[in-house]
Design a protein around this motif. Structure first.
Motif: not given
Length: 166
Positions: A150-166
């Motif tokens: 679950d912690d790694h899935l949450l990290s993937l959410v952070y990655v997706a959020r950052l990728a959407s800001m590029v």
């Protein structure tokens, strides 16, 4: 009087509910708390999920929204090729790294970033920049735990959020 729940936090709403019930009880000569919102009320606990589960569910919904917003279906690894240069993105980075450090400690946070680079979520450059940010965290965690799925899935959410800001 109508109270809009969106104008108050959960603790404030519970206090209002308790105070309302207590004032009703005083008119009948009772002082006990009969609030339907108290924590030991079995009706209140029936549909209740732990806060961490609700947060993870919300984060996974955000991940799905980020994924569905893509104009093309060609999402390729690494997902995060560079860190955005926006203030909001920096805030997301700090929140993410703080989450990793507070959950697993400094060493596990470093290991997690290396793992994310290995599985293709981050480029080498992004991992290096995140490690530099991580060096600024000095908080010692008393009881660090292993990061779970679950912690790694949450990290993937952070990655997706950052990728959407590029």
């Amino acid at each position: 009087m109508y109270l809009d729940p969106d104008d108050y936090d959960a603790h404030e709403l519970r206090r209002i509910a308790r105070d309302t019930q207590r004032s009703r009880d005083r008119t009948n000569g009772h002082l006990e708390d009969r609030s339907p919102f108290r924590f030991d009320n079995p009706l209140f606990d029936k549909g209740r999920r732990p806060a961490s589960e609700a947060l993870r569910s919300s984060q996974l919904e955000q991940l799905l929204l980020h994924q569905s917003r893509g104009e093309d279906d060609s999402v390729t690894k690494p997902y995060l090729k560079s860190l955005p240069d926006k203030y909001g993105a920096e805030r997301v980075v700090f929140d993410w790294l703080e989450f990793l450090v507070l959950k697993g400690g400094f060493k596990r946070a470093m290991d997690a970033l290396q793992y994310y680079q290995t599985v293709g979520w981050l480029t080498d450059d992004v991992e290096e920049r995140l490690r530099d940010y991580l060096l600024g965290f000095s908080a010692e965690v008393e009881d660090p735990t292993e990061l779970d799925v679950d912690d790694h899935l949450l990290s993937l959410v952070y990655v997706a959020r950052l990728a959407s800001m590029v």
